[in-house]
Design an enzyme around this catalytic site. Structure first.
Site, PDB file in Angstrom:
ATOM      1  N   HIS A  93      -3.191   4.273 -50.349  1.00  0.00           N
ATOM      2  CA  HIS A  93      -4.534   4.052 -49.817  1.00  0.00           C
ATOM      3  C   HIS A  93      -5.484   3.440 -50.833  1.00  0.00           C
ATOM      4  O   HIS A  93      -6.534   2.921 -50.465  1.00  0.00           O
ATOM      5  CB  HIS A  93      -5.120   5.364 -49.286  1.00  0.00           C
ATOM      6  CG  HIS A  93      -4.426   5.855 -48.064  1.00  0.00           C
ATOM      7  ND1 HIS A  93      -3.300   6.632 -48.115  1.00  0.00           N
ATOM      8  CD2 HIS A  93      -4.684   5.653 -46.746  1.00  0.00           C
ATOM      9  CE1 HIS A  93      -2.890   6.903 -46.882  1.00  0.00           C
ATOM     10  NE2 HIS A  93      -3.708   6.321 -46.031  1.00  0.00           N
ATOM     11  N   GLY A  94      -5.147   3.513 -52.109  1.00  0.00           N
ATOM     12  CA  GLY A  94      -6.006   2.909 -53.120  1.00  0.00           C
ATOM     13  C   GLY A  94      -5.623   3.358 -54.509  1.00  0.00           C
ATOM     14  O   GLY A  94      -5.058   4.443 -54.689  1.00  0.00           O
TER      15      GLY A  94
END
Lengths: 399, 403
Positions: A321-322
């Site tokens: 997600h990051g």
């Protein structure tokens, strides 16, 4: 975000009209491929297009070769590209920096001079799709022969920026069926789905985002009930934002007669954590299961090894997600929850009674699951220290 | 795959699709018609200004037709139109409703004039009000547009980034003069500063669609009169978040009721504000060995050029630019040389604007500390002085232009 732009709305309308008006079904896929290239070029720019072109050509060629070793090299190359573009600065700064600060500083300077300011558009999605493709070809699946079909698999515009993460053996027949059989019902269903997505995204999620941005920094000053209300807003925001995006993607594809896999299935109705992950971001969770968890040994190994696999799989799921620690921690948090749930009966004293209690009272299982998931969103949304303070504040405690 | 398109396969499907498409077309057409009608008449009764709850500060973006409707209602009956633009100073920050300087200006000018305050916080000479005045140039030929500027402040040809949506909306709706110089200035602006382009292409696409569908007019009226759909931090939490914007009144605080220390700060706040006052003219001049201030010519040339690209020549004679001064609480504490430089900057700015064909006046000279609420904004008493001074200018310009 891209789907909220007028450019996208006009583009999708023109592409849909053009697709429908083409007199021959076998013109539709080339038309769609051209449209996808326009879309990608518009939002990614020339520099952003290059990585997917280079990687796509390599993956396509390797797939055609059906060579198992080449497929493994292709998978490694794709993972390196993903890590290089998306995680190199994070790894250099946060991992290398902790051990070798001087080398990390040099590395950071080199990376910032070499890499683009932002990762190529949709790299998290197309990299996972390429890995899936090569993995399946390596296992004996028939590769996509047509470069046009592969191009559409790689840069299909509805899924390029926010998924769902496609599987080529489902997507390819869906493409053909769409081009051949698209009907009025598809357009109606597609528009309804898009309208639902925009409602979720613009009316609900964007308003909640503004409220969360305002109230989150002052959570400790809110009344206890309001803190829980804020948590509910965060939980509502993430599901409406993300599922809204998925709805628009699925609806935009449906306008063309192409059916995409679902990504969400009422995740807040889940009665336990495995159930939650069977309902939340399903295209990602199934990818993690098929290409990380199972290759690591899945559930056919010892309890300890299985728990380790879950941790690894969910830490990677979080990092997907990051590039930040709080995402990794969010994944580990869920991994820990799943491991705990799977081994609940091993817990001394309380394990067996708790297991019986949840079995006897499903609403209790639901409540615990949602409590766990919702508090986990704090880790997803905020830096670790802030998330910890906010979690304590929910229970009237202050760090 | 089949060589020819076989879908929709049945006549029923074709009819279904045709009915669906017709439904969409009829719905969009209906919404467009309703949207156009929504802003034909003023829906801001008792309008004084776009206060914070109906301004971009709270994600309310007035449309060009909405603002034109306000002006039309106010200036009906052949009145001389005075459109007030510019930033928070002319908006009247610190002046509560009923004591806004433009209300005083209206009283000073009398019923033959219609003063409409369309100034907004952070706006420039070419923003919202300027666009509205230009759009109404034929309908209200007897008009004066006034805005404020600080010395050497260049004007963006299509407005400041926060407010350029009004300019581009007016362009999309064909309401503005086709001025090649302005077009070239806009092109040059984005060629030289591509970083300021931001979301302009997307904005222009939006305005092009809005010119056909009028969704902004429809939505503004809906959120103002029926149900607000956008939450902002200024709004209450809960169901009241969705109350229509019309329930909010103009509750601008009165600077005169603020504690004296807020208006005349000491310590680091004073130092910071004094620095800002000094900076107003810092780059405009260099001190020659002779002890005289010499204009920094490139800066002044840039100002003159920006005026040329920002205001079409035919509109300049009716444009009044007000050069506002800082609070004497700070100016009096500048060194004599700095005070002289500040004075020169205002004088020279007025001359540059006048040389470009605009009217310009230096305001604030002789104002007292109590005429200001902070470094730049006027209190109600300062607003009264401004209104008197501007009323004189407006009458003079009206006579000059044979209104």
């Amino acid at each position: 975000m891209i789907f909220s732009t007028y450019w996208f709305v006009v583009f999708a309308a023109l592409v849909t009209a053009g697709y429908w008006l083409l007199p021959a079904a076998n013109w539709r896929l080339p038309f769609l491929a051209a449209a996808c290239m326009v879309f990608h070029f518009h939002f990614a720019g020339p520099a952003g297009v290059l990585p997917i072109v280079v990687l796509g050509v390599v993956v396509y060629a390797i797939g055609l070769s059906r060579n198992r070793h080449a497929c493994a090299v292709g998978i490694a190359l794709t993972v390196v590209a993903l890590c290089g573009y998306k995680y190199a600065v994070f790894l250099s700064h946060d991992l290398l920096g902790a051990l070798f600060p001087v080398a990390a500083a040099r590395s950071a300077a080199w990376l910032s001079a070499t890499l683009p300011a932002a990762a190529p558009l949709g790299i998290s999605f197309f990299a996972f799709e390429f890995v899936h493709y090569l993995y399946e070809v390596r296992r004996g699946a028939e590769p996509l022969q047509s470069p046009l079909r592969f191009l559409l698999f790689a840069i299909f515009f509805p899924t390029l920026v926010a998924g769902p993460i496609k599987r080529f053996r489902d997507f390819d027949p869906a493409l053909e069926a769409g081009a051949r059989d698209v009907g009025a019902a598809d357009v109606i269903a597609g528009l309804q789905r898009i309208a639902l997505g925009f409602f979720k995204k613009i009316v609900i999620a964007d308003n909640l985002t503004a409220a969360i941005d305002h109230f989150a920094p002052q959570m400790g000053e809110l009344a206890l009930g309001s803190r829980w209300l804020l948590l509910a807003a965060i939980a509502a925001r993430i599901v409406t934002d993300f599922s809204g995006y998925s709805d628009i993607a699925i609806g935009a594809a449906r306008l063309l007669g192409i059916r995409l896999p679902e990504n969400f299935n009422w995740p807040y109705a889940a009665r336990n954590l495995p159930d939650f992950w069977a309902r939340w971001h399903m295209s990602l969770s199934s990818w993690i299961r098929d290409y990380i968890y199972i290759p690591l040994g899945g559930s056919r190994v010892s309890r300890l090894r299985r728990a380790t696999n879950v941790f690894v799989a969910f830490a990677l799921c979080g990092l997907w997600h990051g590039p930040a620690w709080h995402f990794a921690l969010w994944g580990i948090y869920h991994g820990a929850g799943l491991a705990l749930q799977a081994n609940l009966n091993l817990l001394p004293v309380v394990g067996t009674p708790l297991g019986r209690l949840f079995a006897a009272a499903p609403p209790l299982g639901w409540a615990f699951t949602q409590l766990f998931v919702w508090i986990g969103w704090l880790l997803f949304f905020f830096p670790t220290a802030q998330a910890g303070k906010m979690a304590l504040a929910l229970f009237g405690l202050h760090a | 795959m089949n060589a020819s398109a076989s879908s929709p396969k049945t006549a029923g499907a074709i009819w279904l699709l045709a009915a669906f498409a017709a439904g969409i077309i009829v719905s969009l057409t209906t919404l467009a018609v309703v949207g156009r009608q929504a802003a034909e008449k003023n829906f801001h009764p008792g309008f004084t200004r776009f206060h914070q709850k109906i301004a971009p500060d709270t994600k309310y973006y007035p449309t060009i037709h909405e603002m034109m409707a306000i002006v039309r209602e106010r200036a009906a009956g052949g009145k001389i139109l005075v459109v007030v633009g510019g930033n928070s100073i002319l908006y009247g920050v610190g002046q509560p409703a009923g004591h806004v300087w433009t209300e005083r200006l209206q009283r000073e000018l009398g019923p033959a004039y219609a003063v409409v305050n369309l100034a907004m916080r952070g706006a420039g000479v070419t923003d919202c009000a300027a666009v509205v005045a230009e759009a109404l140039r034929t309908e209200f030929p007897r008009q004066i547009y006034l805005a404020n500027a600080s010395p050497t402040q260049a004007s963006f040809p299509d407005g400041t980034p926060s407010y350029r949506f009004v300019f581009w909306e007016a362009i999309a709706k064909g309401l503005l003069i086709d001025d090649p110089t302005r077009t070239e200035a806009i092109r040059e602006r984005y060629r030289l500063r591509p970083d300021t382009l931001g979301g302009l292409p997307e904005q222009r696409l939006r305005e092009a669609l809005d010119a056909i569908l009028s969704f902004d007019d429809f939505w503004n009226r809906f959120t103002f009169a029926t149900c607000n759909t956008i939450w902002t931090r200024e709004r209450p939490v809960g169901l009241d978040s969705f109350a229509p914007r019309k329930i909010y009144t103009d509750n601008e605080p009165d600077y005169l009721t603020f504690p004296i220390l807020d208006r005349r700060p000491t310590g680091w706040r004073f130092d910071a504000e004094l620095g800002f006052s000094r900076d107003v003219s810092l780059l405009a001049f260099t001190l020659a060995p002779s002890g005289l201030w010499v204009p920094n010519q490139p800066l002044w040339d840039a100002l003159a050029k920006s005026i040329g690209g920002a205001i079409p020549p035919s509109l300049r004679a009716r444009t009044l630019i007000i050069l506002t001064r800082n609070n004497p609480y700070y100016l009096d504490r500048l060194t004599p040389a700095e005070q002289q430089r500040d004075d020169l900057a205002h004088t020279l700015s007025v001359q540059v604007w006048q040389h470009a064909g605009c009217e310009s006046v230096d305001c604030g000279r002789g104002y007292t500390i109590d005429d200001y609420g902070d470094r730049i904004h006027l209190s109600s008493t300062g607003g009264e002085k401004l209104a008197q001074q501007i009323a004189t200018e407006v009458r003079r310009i009206s006579t000059k232009l044979q209104y």
